[in-house]
Design a protein around this motif. Structure first.
Motif, PDB file in Angstrom:
ATOM      1  N   LYS A 109      -2.190  -1.950 -21.123  1.00 21.69           N
ATOM      2  CA  LYS A 109      -2.189  -1.349 -19.885  1.00 21.69           C
ATOM      3  C   LYS A 109      -1.796  -2.323 -18.619  1.00 21.69           C
ATOM      4  CE  LYS A 109      -6.614   0.878 -19.784  1.00 21.69           C
ATOM      5  NZ  LYS A 109      -7.787   1.200 -19.027  1.00 21.69           N
ATOM      6  N   LYS A 110      -2.022  -3.390 -18.945  1.00 23.58           N
ATOM      7  CA  LYS A 110      -1.639  -4.534 -17.894  1.00 23.58           C
ATOM      8  C   LYS A 110       0.040  -4.638 -17.923  1.00 23.58           C
ATOM      9  CE  LYS A 110      -5.501  -7.599 -18.519  1.00 23.58           C
ATOM     10  NZ  LYS A 110      -6.001  -9.002 -19.085  1.00 23.58           N
ATOM     11  N   ALA A 147       0.987  -1.725 -15.910  1.00 26.38           N
ATOM     12  CA  ALA A 147       0.728  -1.963 -14.348  1.00 26.38           C
ATOM     13  C   ALA A 147       1.909  -2.946 -13.965  1.00 26.38           C
ATOM     14  CB  ALA A 147      -0.591  -2.254 -14.307  1.00 26.38           C
ATOM     15  N   LEU A 148       2.076  -4.033 -14.635  1.00 30.03           N
ATOM     16  CA  LEU A 148       2.815  -5.015 -14.029  1.00 30.03           C
ATOM     17  C   LEU A 148       4.333  -4.601 -13.853  1.00 30.03           C
ATOM     18  CD1 LEU A 148       1.856  -7.883 -13.161  1.00 30.03           C
ATOM     19  CD2 LEU A 148       2.695  -8.745 -15.286  1.00 30.03           C
ATOM     20  N   LEU A 178       5.376  -1.459 -13.751  1.00 30.94           N
ATOM     21  CA  LEU A 178       5.388  -0.512 -12.582  1.00 30.94           C
ATOM     22  C   LEU A 178       5.568  -1.165 -11.052  1.00 30.94           C
ATOM     23  CD1 LEU A 178       5.099   2.553 -11.665  1.00 30.94           C
ATOM     24  CD2 LEU A 178       2.454   1.752 -11.379  1.00 30.94           C
ATOM     25  N   LEU A 179       4.681  -2.289 -11.018  1.00 31.09           N
ATOM     26  CA  LEU A 179       4.804  -3.054  -9.720  1.00 31.09           C
ATOM     27  C   LEU A 179       5.988  -3.744  -9.523  1.00 31.09           C
ATOM     28  CD1 LEU A 179       3.682  -4.250  -7.143  1.00 31.09           C
ATOM     29  CD2 LEU A 179       2.311  -5.961  -8.312  1.00 31.09           C
ATOM     30  N   LEU A 225       8.868  -0.955  -9.000  1.00 32.18           N
ATOM     31  CA  LEU A 225       8.687  -0.648  -7.466  1.00 32.18           C
ATOM     32  C   LEU A 225       9.475  -1.723  -6.625  1.00 32.18           C
ATOM     33  CD1 LEU A 225       7.464   1.594  -5.880  1.00 32.18           C
ATOM     34  CD2 LEU A 225       5.528   0.369  -5.738  1.00 32.18           C
ATOM     35  N   CYS A 226       9.248  -2.774  -6.816  1.00 42.21           N
ATOM     36  CA  CYS A 226       9.870  -4.101  -5.959  1.00 42.21           C
ATOM     37  C   CYS A 226      11.218  -3.966  -5.986  1.00 42.21           C
ATOM     38  CB  CYS A 226       9.300  -5.210  -6.433  1.00 42.21           C
ATOM     39  SG  CYS A 226       7.376  -5.481  -5.810  1.00 42.21           S
ATOM     40  N   HIS A 272      13.171  -1.383  -7.028  1.00 44.27           N
ATOM     41  CA  HIS A 272      13.664  -0.087  -6.487  1.00 44.27           C
ATOM     42  C   HIS A 272      13.910  -0.375  -5.023  1.00 44.27           C
ATOM     43  CE1 HIS A 272      14.241   3.904  -5.437  1.00 44.27           C
ATOM     44  NE2 HIS A 272      13.175   3.970  -4.854  1.00 44.27           N
ATOM     45  N   THR A 273      12.843  -0.807  -4.329  1.00 46.63           N
ATOM     46  CA  THR A 273      12.723  -1.088  -2.887  1.00 46.63           C
ATOM     47  C   THR A 273      13.594  -2.008  -2.473  1.00 46.63           C
ATOM     48  OG1 THR A 273      10.220  -0.654  -3.192  1.00 46.63           O
ATOM     49  CG2 THR A 273      11.322  -1.700  -0.864  1.00 46.63           C
ATOM     50  N   ARG A 300      17.053  -0.292  -2.809  1.00 48.67           N
ATOM     51  CA  ARG A 300      17.392   0.888  -1.708  1.00 48.67           C
ATOM     52  C   ARG A 300      17.452   0.421  -0.506  1.00 48.67           C
ATOM     53  NH1 ARG A 300      16.133   6.510  -1.474  1.00 48.67           N
ATOM     54  NH2 ARG A 300      14.903   6.868   0.278  1.00 48.67           N
ATOM     55  N   PHE A 301      16.800  -0.763  -0.129  1.00 48.58           N
ATOM     56  CA  PHE A 301      16.957  -1.407   1.329  1.00 48.58           C
ATOM     57  C   PHE A 301      18.012  -2.477   1.553  1.00 48.58           C
ATOM     58  CE2 PHE A 301      13.212   1.224   1.438  1.00 48.58           C
ATOM     59  CZ  PHE A 301      13.113   1.957   2.602  1.00 48.58           C
ATOM     60  N   PHE A 310      -6.282 -10.287 -12.109  1.00 49.88           N
ATOM     61  CA  PHE A 310      -5.111  -9.445 -12.652  1.00 49.88           C
ATOM     62  C   PHE A 310      -5.226  -7.867 -11.818  1.00 49.88           C
ATOM     63  CE2 PHE A 310      -2.706  -6.232 -14.808  1.00 49.88           C
ATOM     64  CZ  PHE A 310      -1.482  -6.758 -15.008  1.00 49.88           C
ATOM     65  N   TRP A 311      -6.267  -7.286 -11.824  1.00 49.95           N
ATOM     66  CA  TRP A 311      -6.075  -5.948 -11.320  1.00 49.95           C
ATOM     67  C   TRP A 311      -6.290  -6.036  -9.937  1.00 49.95           C
ATOM     68  CZ3 TRP A 311      -4.166  -2.537 -14.263  1.00 49.95           C
ATOM     69  CH2 TRP A 311      -4.362  -2.483 -15.432  1.00 49.95           C
ATOM     70  N   LEU A 365       0.808  -3.154  -5.135  1.00 50.63           N
ATOM     71  CA  LEU A 365       1.083  -1.714  -4.999  1.00 50.63           C
ATOM     72  C   LEU A 365       0.851  -1.260  -3.539  1.00 50.63           C
ATOM     73  CD1 LEU A 365       0.120  -0.387  -8.436  1.00 50.63           C
ATOM     74  CD2 LEU A 365       2.232  -0.540  -7.634  1.00 50.63           C
ATOM     75  N   TYR A 420       6.126   2.181   2.741  1.00 49.80           N
ATOM     76  CA  TYR A 420       6.670   3.609   2.771  1.00 49.80           C
ATOM     77  C   TYR A 420       6.122   4.501   3.629  1.00 49.80           C
ATOM     78  CZ  TYR A 420       9.827   2.514  -1.224  1.00 49.80           C
ATOM     79  OH  TYR A 420      11.247   2.132  -1.854  1.00 49.80           O
TER      80      TYR A 420
END
Lengths: 480, 183
Positions: free
Chosen positions: A2-3, A6-7, A9-10, A13-14, A16-17, A20-21, B131-132, B139, B146
């Protein structure tokens, strides 16, 4: 597991941003204007605070061979407020009211003040600005430099309400400019896009704040001209006017509605002259506007909603000062790949319907994403050297959503030039604060006085101390 | 309440706070204030937080969970109120409220963390917690940017208020469950 997800994904996202910019207009170390086109590196941005400091800056620029570009709220869209490797003079802190005479109805205000600052100051005295844009967010100096106009139909362009101003010229001297002192500079600086020096402060003529009752009407584009002559110009109690043309695919450039501000003497102004501070309904309006930007059904839905809202405005009481501070926040738009840019076309009133037919054909062919058209009236006023009101004109303020990519911009430029061809064919002109899509030939056709304007610029500022991209795009050839 | 739910609810709190924090300055600048007044607003926040902590500390051992819920509800109210604020004085009042909420959240969060873990065996849980909440913060910041670009800063405040509401609910829902059972 899971960790890790999540990492990842973050991090994704960074990344991608970041990607994109990555475009130059998003680079915080480059300067651009509201258009986000043509970002460049400037030598530095200087906040104007004192007149002495401005003088030292002009002298330093002269000694070191630097250029100066003058910026207010930076809402112009054609690179009028900056220049590569030059100094950008930010006038926004230069914003005090210097003198106010309620009897003579004049105010002297520093050029970095906004219309909002002026309204806040004069509203308690029952006074109002004669001519300004529909919104109050612009600086006075910037508005003079573009010779603004707005909803008022009785007071002409901004130049008509300017009594005098002080100008710091390329030699670093501050001179008084009016219709009697240094009079040759008066029509050059107003509507002169910052090329003749720094407007330090301005004396404006004011008028009475009044109470208006709104009257609304709907019509089609073919009936608008006669409606306007009869119901609007022909009625001296109508002081302000604004119309909107549908861009919804269902009624593309056919349906219109008009809102008139009719003087109302039977109700005291005092009950309605508190200035409106807060914009209402920004969030839903922005969402609807965002949907209309991306889809045809959104444009249809927005037109239906606008018309319903417009019906609700009928018969409302509003003070002149409040009618001159209309909403703008819902139009703010930030996207990495596209942007909303304005274009404004001035069409002689009797040519309106003919132009709209031509405009419709060009838009259908070029597939430009047109979001909004509002119509204002400006009477003939050729006092400014670069006057757009060469006749009694309808001003069509058009908001286009355009791609920022190189190919997208090339297509937009070519398409806008096709529109300008039709404008010129109808003896119209176009407004100069916006992106430099029109060709030099089109510019000179719309502004036959431009060559003389740039010759005067060369005389007043032979070393080209005050420059910007408007000058580079249209002025350099004209000087020769 | 078990530790997993504590982590979940506090991740939500971090999410809601993280999306506002960096953009809050923009909001205050929109009200026409200086950086000094921004600093002052935070000083007011710390004063109320400091005073509230002394007063709340007495009951945190008994009412830790309730305090977490109250803190989230208070923050939800503050976030929902911000778009309507038209004066700096009201901003200061909201800073006072947020200071109290922050004190409630911090001391109850720490107390519950201690209650729900065992001496000598806390490291893993603390790592999970850090962590969480960190990932949520990251995020939140990107998402917040955005959201402002797409909508308005007001919308950001409302979304933050909704997440605070969800965290209050998440904490409350677990109010009755096994008290100090770590995973």
């Amino acid at each position: 597991m899971k960790k890790t997800f999540a990492l990842a994904l973050l991090a994704a996202l960074c990344l991608h941003t970041y990607a994109r910019f990555q475009s130059p207009d998003q680079d915080p170390y480059l300067i651009t204007d509201y258009s986000r086109l043509h970002p460049v590196k400037v030598s530095r941005v200087v906040a104007g605070k004192e007149e002495e400091q401005l003088r030292n800056l002009v002298r330093e620029a002269r000694d070191k061979g630097l250029t100066i570009s003058i910026a207010g709220q930076r809402h112009s869209q054609g690179g009028h407020t900056y220049y590569k490797d030059g100094v950008v003079l930010d006038m926004t802190a230069f914003n005090h009211v210097l003198d106010f005479d309620p009897v003579r109805r004049t105010i002297r205000v520093q050029a970095g003040a906004t219309w909002g600052d002026v309204q806040d100051y004069i509203n308690p005295h029952g006074l109002s600005v004669k001519t300004m844009q529909s919104q109050n967010i612009f600086s006075i100096g910037g508005s003079l430099s573009v010779n603004a106009h707005g909803r008022d139909i009785r007071n002409g362009s901004l130049i008509a309400s300017v009594e005098s101003f002080r100008l710091m010229n390329a030699q670093g001297e501050t001179i008084q400019v009016s219709r009697t002192e240094n009079a040759a500079l008066f029509p050059l600086v107003i509507g002169g896009y910052g090329l003749f020096g720094i407007i330090v402060d301005v004396t404006l003529r004011l008028t009475d704040d009044e109470l208006y009752r709104t009257r609304t009407d709907t019509m089609d584009v073919y009936a608008y001209h006669s409606y306007f002559e009869r119901e609007v110009l022909g009625n001296p109690d109508v002081r302000m006017h604004l119309a909107r043309i549908s861009v919804a695919p269902d009624r593309f450039l056919t349906d219109m509605y008009a809102i008139n501000y009719v003087r109302e003497d039977s109700v005291p102004l005092q009950a309605h002259n508190r200035l409106r501070e807060r914009e209402s309904g920004v969030l839903p309006a922005k969402i609807m506007f965002g949907i209309s930007r991306k889809s045809d059904w959104g444009k249809d839905a927005l037109w239906t909603m606008q018309k319903a809202l417009f019906e609700r405005e009928k018969g409302q009481l509003i003070s002149r000062n409040n009618a001159m501070r209309s909403e703008s926040a819902f139009m703010d738009y930030q996207s990495a790949t596209d942007h909303d840019l304005l274009q404004e076309y001035f069409i002689p009133v009797d040519r309106f319907a003919g132009f709209i037919d031509d405009f419709r054909s060009v838009l259908a062919r070029e597939r430009l994403n047109l979001l909004n058209i509002t119509v204002r009236y400006v009477n003939r006023d050729e006092e400014a050297a670069l006057s757009y009101a060469t006749d009694d004109m309808f001003a069509l303020v058009c908001l286009f959503n355009v791609p920022l990519s190189e190919e997208g911009q090339a297509h937009t430029k070519q398409a806008i030039q096709s529109v300008i061809d039709r404008v010129l064919a109808h003896k119209g002109t176009y407004y100069l604060p916006y992106a430099a899509y029109p060709s030099a030939a089109q510019f000179h056709a719309a502004y036959p006085g431009a060559a003389a304007f740039f010759r005067a610029k060369e005389q007043a500022d032979p070393a080209a101390r005050f420059v910007n991209y408007f000058y580079e795009d249209y002025g350099k050839d004209a000087r020769r | 309440m078990n530790i997993r739910w504590l982590i979940r609810s506090q991740t939500m709190v971090t999410l809601a706070a993280g999306m506002i924090y960096p953009y809050y300055l923009l909001f205050l600048k929109n009200l026409g204030n200086s950086f000094t007044k921004y600093g002052l607003a935070f000083a007011v926040f710390t004063i109320s937080s400091a005073i509230a902590s002394q007063w709340l500390a007495r009951s945190v051992d008994r009412h830790g969970k309730r305090m977490l819920v109250a803190s989230s509800i208070g923050m939800m109210a503050a976030m929902a109120a911000f778009p309507w604020v038209m004066s700096y004085t009201v901003v200061l009042l909201l800073q006072l409220l947020m200071g109290v909420c922050c004190a409630m959240q911090k001391i109850s969060e720490r107390t519950l963390l201690a209650d729900l873990t065992e001496r000598g065996n806390r490291g893993k849980t603390m790592g999970e917690y850090q962590f969480w909440t960190s990932v949520a913060s990251g995020l939140a910041v990107v998402f917040g940017g955005y959201l402002i670009d797409l909508l308005t800063i007001d919308a950001l405040f409302y979304v933050s208020a909704a997440i605070y509401g969800a965290s209050a609910w998440a904490t409350w829902r677990n109010n009755g469950r096994g008290s100090a059972s770590a995973e």
